[in-house]
Design a protein around this motif. Structure first.
Motif, PDB file in Angstrom:
ATOM      1  N   ALA A   1      81.616 -29.590  11.555  1.00  0.00           N
ATOM      2  CA  ALA A   1      81.456 -28.463  10.631  1.00  0.00           C
ATOM      3  C   ALA A   1      81.537 -27.121  11.356  1.00  0.00           C
ATOM      4  O   ALA A   1      81.898 -26.116  10.744  1.00  0.00           O
ATOM      5  N   LEU A   2      81.205 -27.095  12.639  1.00  0.00           N
ATOM      6  CA  LEU A   2      81.160 -25.840  13.398  1.00  0.00           C
ATOM      7  C   LEU A   2      82.370 -25.597  14.279  1.00  0.00           C
ATOM      8  O   LEU A   2      82.636 -24.458  14.656  1.00  0.00           O
ATOM      9  N   ILE A   3      83.096 -26.612  14.619  1.00  0.00           N
ATOM     10  CA  ILE A   3      84.141 -26.519  15.639  1.00  0.00           C
ATOM     11  C   ILE A   3      85.222 -25.476  15.306  1.00  0.00           C
ATOM     12  O   ILE A   3      85.739 -24.818  16.194  1.00  0.00           O
ATOM     13  N   GLY A   4      85.518 -25.281  14.044  1.00  0.00           N
ATOM     14  CA  GLY A   4      86.561 -24.328  13.667  1.00  0.00           C
ATOM     15  C   GLY A   4      86.073 -22.905  13.450  1.00  0.00           C
ATOM     16  O   GLY A   4      86.867 -22.018  13.131  1.00  0.00           O
ATOM     17  N   ASP A   5      84.779 -22.660  13.624  1.00  0.00           N
ATOM     18  CA  ASP A   5      84.203 -21.326  13.398  1.00  0.00           C
ATOM     19  C   ASP A   5      84.664 -20.375  14.501  1.00  0.00           C
ATOM     20  O   ASP A   5      84.268 -20.524  15.662  1.00  0.00           O
ATOM     21  N   PRO A   6      85.508 -19.373  14.165  1.00  0.00           N
ATOM     22  CA  PRO A   6      86.055 -18.497  15.217  1.00  0.00           C
ATOM     23  C   PRO A   6      84.994 -17.675  15.952  1.00  0.00           C
ATOM     24  O   PRO A   6      85.180 -17.316  17.113  1.00  0.00           O
ATOM     25  N   GLY A   7      83.866 -17.399  15.304  1.00  0.00           N
ATOM     26  CA  GLY A   7      82.813 -16.625  15.954  1.00  0.00           C
ATOM     27  C   GLY A   7      82.098 -17.379  17.059  1.00  0.00           C
ATOM     28  O   GLY A   7      81.438 -16.778  17.910  1.00  0.00           O
ATOM     29  N   LEU A   8      82.245 -18.700  17.060  1.00  0.00           N
ATOM     30  CA  LEU A   8      81.554 -19.521  18.062  1.00  0.00           C
ATOM     31  C   LEU A   8      82.448 -19.863  19.261  1.00  0.00           C
ATOM     32  O   LEU A   8      81.945 -20.238  20.307  1.00  0.00           O
TER      33      LEU A   8
END
Length: 191
Positions: free
Chosen positions: A24-31
């Motif tokens: 769920a988080l892997i594609g978050d550009p801010g991370l």
């Protein structure tokens, strides 16, 4: 990118949702996350592919790589089944400026945190209770009854490691667990 990435460790008993949270988080550009691919001596399951979910090694190849000092950490998680993190994988990701997110067993998470100290954030994903964990394992439909019983017994033991992690997130609601893990990661990478 000149800045070296940081290391985020997620550990949990099998079936607690850590892989789902990572996905769920892997594609978050801010991370700026990139997944760590672990090595294992077990055979692929379902549609798993070498170099995507894991680096699949024979037990002999795994042993030789251990003897060569190629692993940051490794563990015989189940009798005859080893998992580990290669140094080359950590360097590949953090050297590119991405933050490395690692999906590792509980002992591996503790060992990596000790090795990397403040460069790493360790998060323990806790199931709401053993009954919920059992339901999730059965819902996967990938394991035999014996394997489910083995995983549940191991989960009891693994949950005793939670205090050794920087943070513990209970995955009772997937949305809330993802939101909390994202908050913890942002706080860490921006510090």
């Amino acid at each position: 990118m000149d800045r070296k990435g940081k290391i985020i460790i997620l550990s949990a008993p099998s079936g607690s949702g850590k892989s789902t949270i990572i996905n769920a988080l892997i594609g978050d550009p801010g991370l700026r996350l990139q997944f760590s691919i672990s090595a294992t001596s077990r055979a692929p399951r379902g549609q798993e592919q070498n170099g995507r979910e894991y680096y699949f090694l024979t037990p002999e190849e795994f042993r030789l790589r251990v003897e060569s000092g190629d692993f940051v950490e490794y563990e015989e998680v189940y009798a005859g089944t080893c998992y580990g993190t290669l140094y080359s994988e950590v360097e590949r990701v953090t050297g590119s400026g991405h933050n490395l997110i690692m999906d590792v067993d509980v002992k591996g998470g503790v060992n990596i945190k000790k090795k990397f100290g403040r460069e790493a954030l360790s998060i323990f994903i806790m199931p709401p209770d053993i009954e919920a964990l059992e339901a999730r394992l059965r819902g996967r439909a990938t394991d035999s009854e014996d394997k489910i019983a083995e995983r549940l017994a191991k989960a009891d033991y693994e949950m005793t490691f939670a205090p050794q992690f920087d943070a513990c997130v209970v995955n009772d609601s997937l949305h809330e667990a993802v939101t909390e893990v994202r908050r913890l990661i942002l706080q860490f990478i921006n510090s």
